[in-house]
Design a protein around this motif. Sequence first.
Motif, mmCIF file in Angstrom:
data_model
loop_
_atom_site.group_PDB
_atom_site.id
_atom_site.type_symbol
_atom_site.label_atom_id
_atom_site.label_comp_id
_atom_site.label_asym_id
_atom_site.label_seq_id
_atom_site.Cartn_x
_atom_site.Cartn_y
_atom_site.Cartn_z
ATOM 1 N N GLY A 14 39.329 48.384 35.057
ATOM 2 C CA GLY A 14 39.445 46.947 34.760
ATOM 3 C C GLY A 14 38.895 46.096 35.883
ATOM 4 O O GLY A 14 38.426 44.987 35.675
ATOM 5 N N LEU A 15 38.929 46.647 37.099
ATOM 6 C CA LEU A 15 38.392 45.913 38.246
ATOM 7 C C LEU A 15 36.927 46.262 38.482
ATOM 8 O O LEU A 15 36.378 46.010 39.544
ATOM 9 N N GLY A 16 36.318 46.879 37.467
ATOM 10 C CA GLY A 16 34.914 47.249 37.627
ATOM 11 C C GLY A 16 34.756 48.365 38.642
ATOM 12 O O GLY A 16 33.720 48.519 39.267
ATOM 13 N N GLY A 17 35.832 49.136 38.847
ATOM 14 C CA GLY A 17 35.748 50.229 39.808
ATOM 15 C C GLY A 17 35.678 49.710 41.230
ATOM 16 O O GLY A 17 35.301 50.415 42.151
ATOM 17 N N ALA A 18 36.011 48.441 41.443
ATOM 18 C CA ALA A 18 35.907 47.846 42.775
ATOM 19 C C ALA A 18 36.951 48.446 43.689
ATOM 20 O O ALA A 18 38.103 48.595 43.314
ATOM 21 N N PRO A 19 36.545 48.824 44.899
ATOM 22 C CA PRO A 19 37.519 49.389 45.822
ATOM 23 C C PRO A 19 38.585 48.358 46.167
ATOM 24 O O PRO A 19 38.284 47.181 46.341
ATOM 25 N N ALA A 20 39.818 48.813 46.254
ATOM 26 C CA ALA A 20 40.912 47.888 46.574
ATOM 27 C C ALA A 20 41.080 47.829 48.085
ATOM 28 O O ALA A 20 41.689 48.695 48.687
ATOM 29 N N PHE A 21 40.441 46.829 48.707
ATOM 30 C CA PHE A 21 40.520 46.703 50.158
ATOM 31 C C PHE A 21 41.847 46.054 50.554
ATOM 32 O O PHE A 21 42.365 45.207 49.855
ATOM 33 N N ALA A 22 42.326 46.462 51.705
ATOM 34 C CA ALA A 22 43.549 45.844 52.223
ATOM 35 C C ALA A 22 43.233 44.405 52.636
ATOM 36 O O ALA A 22 44.053 43.519 52.514
ATOM 37 N N ASP A 23 41.997 44.215 53.124
ATOM 38 C CA ASP A 23 41.571 42.887 53.590
ATOM 39 C C ASP A 23 41.251 42.002 52.393
ATOM 40 O O ASP A 23 40.404 42.341 51.575
ATOM 41 N N GLY A 24 41.911 40.863 52.295
ATOM 42 C CA GLY A 24 41.686 39.954 51.169
ATOM 43 C C GLY A 24 40.265 39.447 51.084
ATOM 44 O O GLY A 24 39.772 39.120 50.010
ATOM 45 N N HIS A 25 39.568 39.408 52.237
ATOM 46 C CA HIS A 25 38.191 38.876 52.244
ATOM 47 C C HIS A 25 37.203 39.846 51.607
ATOM 48 O O HIS A 25 36.055 39.493 51.379
ATOM 49 N N ALA A 26 37.655 41.067 51.351
ATOM 50 C CA ALA A 26 36.748 42.090 50.821
ATOM 51 C C ALA A 26 36.287 41.764 49.411
ATOM 52 O O ALA A 26 35.261 42.263 48.960
ATOM 53 N N ASN A 27 37.034 40.925 48.712
ATOM 54 C CA ASN A 27 36.687 40.626 47.322
ATOM 55 C C ASN A 27 36.535 39.129 47.039
ATOM 56 O O ASN A 27 36.462 38.732 45.890
ATOM 57 N N THR A 28 36.499 38.325 48.092
ATOM 58 C CA THR A 28 36.284 36.886 47.893
ATOM 59 C C THR A 28 34.897 36.521 48.391
ATOM 60 O O THR A 28 34.466 36.979 49.449
ATOM 61 N N VAL A 29 34.194 35.728 47.610
ATOM 62 C CA VAL A 29 32.859 35.260 47.995
ATOM 63 C C VAL A 29 32.799 33.744 47.810
ATOM 64 O O VAL A 29 33.184 33.227 46.762
ATOM 65 N N THR A 30 32.323 33.063 48.848
ATOM 66 C CA THR A 30 32.072 31.626 48.733
ATOM 67 C C THR A 30 30.561 31.417 48.799
ATOM 68 O O THR A 30 29.911 31.858 49.752
ATOM 69 N N LEU A 31 30.020 30.785 47.767
ATOM 70 C CA LEU A 31 28.583 30.524 47.674
ATOM 71 C C LEU A 31 28.320 29.034 47.845
ATOM 72 O O LEU A 31 28.904 28.211 47.128
ATOM 73 N N GLN A 32 27.437 28.690 48.784
ATOM 74 C CA GLN A 32 27.046 27.291 48.984
ATOM 75 C C GLN A 32 25.735 27.020 48.241
ATOM 76 O O GLN A 32 24.700 27.607 48.552
ATOM 77 N N LEU A 33 25.787 26.142 47.244
ATOM 78 C CA LEU A 33 24.573 25.743 46.528
ATOM 79 C C LEU A 33 23.760 24.799 47.404
ATOM 80 O O LEU A 33 24.283 24.175 48.323
ATOM 81 N N GLN A 34 22.469 24.657 47.077
ATOM 82 C CA GLN A 34 21.688 23.750 47.910
ATOM 83 C C GLN A 34 21.556 22.350 47.309
ATOM 84 O O GLN A 34 20.960 21.466 47.912
ATOM 85 N N TRP A 35 22.157 22.167 46.136
ATOM 86 C CA TRP A 35 22.123 20.825 45.545
ATOM 87 C C TRP A 35 23.319 20.684 44.619
ATOM 88 O O TRP A 35 24.139 21.577 44.528
ATOM 89 N N VAL A 36 23.400 19.572 43.934
ATOM 90 C CA VAL A 36 24.548 19.276 43.080
ATOM 91 C C VAL A 36 24.615 20.249 41.896
ATOM 92 O O VAL A 36 23.643 20.932 41.578
ATOM 93 N N THR A 37 25.756 20.280 41.240
ATOM 94 C CA THR A 37 25.963 21.150 40.081
ATOM 95 C C THR A 37 24.972 20.788 38.973
ATOM 96 O O THR A 37 25.005 19.680 38.439
#
Length: 332
Positions: A14-37
């Motif tokens: 269900g998690l796409g086989g994603a490894p379950a990291f102890a570190d919360g940052h292992a599965n969070t991504v912040t993407l900065q766009l270069q312009w407005v939505t």
Amino acid sequence: MMKKMMMAAALATGLGGAPAFADGHANTVTLQLQWVTQAQFAGYYVAKDKGFYEEEGLDVTILAGGPDIAPPQVLAGGGADAMLNWMPSALAAREKGLPVVNIAQPFKTSGLMLTCWKDTGITGPQDFKGKTIGVWFFGNEYPFLSWMSQEGISTDGGDDGVTVLKQGFNVDPLLQREADCISTMTYNEYGQVLDAGVNPDELVTFKYEEQGVATLEDGIYVLEENLSDPVFEDKMVRFVRASMKGWKYAEENAEEAAGIVLDNDETGAQTEAAQVRMMGEIAKLTAGSDGSLEEADFQRTVDTLLAGGSDPVISKQPEGAWTSAITDKALN
């Protein structure tokens, strides 16, 4: 016991086989766009909306850009894991000491062009002499300056040069005849000119792609030091894979993708008609890309930038400015 194992397997799937990291940052991504939505970034909004990121076990935050936001600064300050940027801007930042690396290139072709009034008599670049041309700055001026250098046309004004008008992110200088030509994107400002009641027959356009001076746009960049962390690398592999799934879905479902973008536009500034049109044009730029960067496209961008004459964007061939490591793993 068997039941428990099956449940665990089902959860992992269900998690796409994603490894379950102890570190919360292992599965969070912040993407900065270069312009407005807007539909320029539809692939990422679609990937989030359709659960493609979730399938990869990722929690993705998409930060809108704007006139006061410089993505390289956000990345440098730790405000994002990845940013979208035009390659000229990214390579200039890298040469100035910010070690950004291109990890994926969803946009295959450039949407940048000059849109000119036909009645100015402009039929080709040599007719730009003595004319006023609107150019975007903040890193977007590099392809234009390089092009003029290759044509041997001064950008200092006068009868033998072009007068460069620092253009805001609108089409007013053309409509008000303050400029003979302005910078437009195939997917955005060109449509704004037409929306203002101008007939396409009154215009002449020059696509950078067709002039041989196109540079890569809207690549995904991260900080080089982060790539040495296997946890970060794995996260980016999953992020790129899901993002490209989003892009291909958006290409094939332009109206639905435009609707998803509108749902995410907190400003309420975008209209459905404009976003559907934009998505149709954006799909032409992402067509044929699987996210991997082709060396020939990179080299053409570099050659264009190095040909900037007395004021080149970059002064030497960049080393380590892109990697195929992420897309190689994401595509396999």
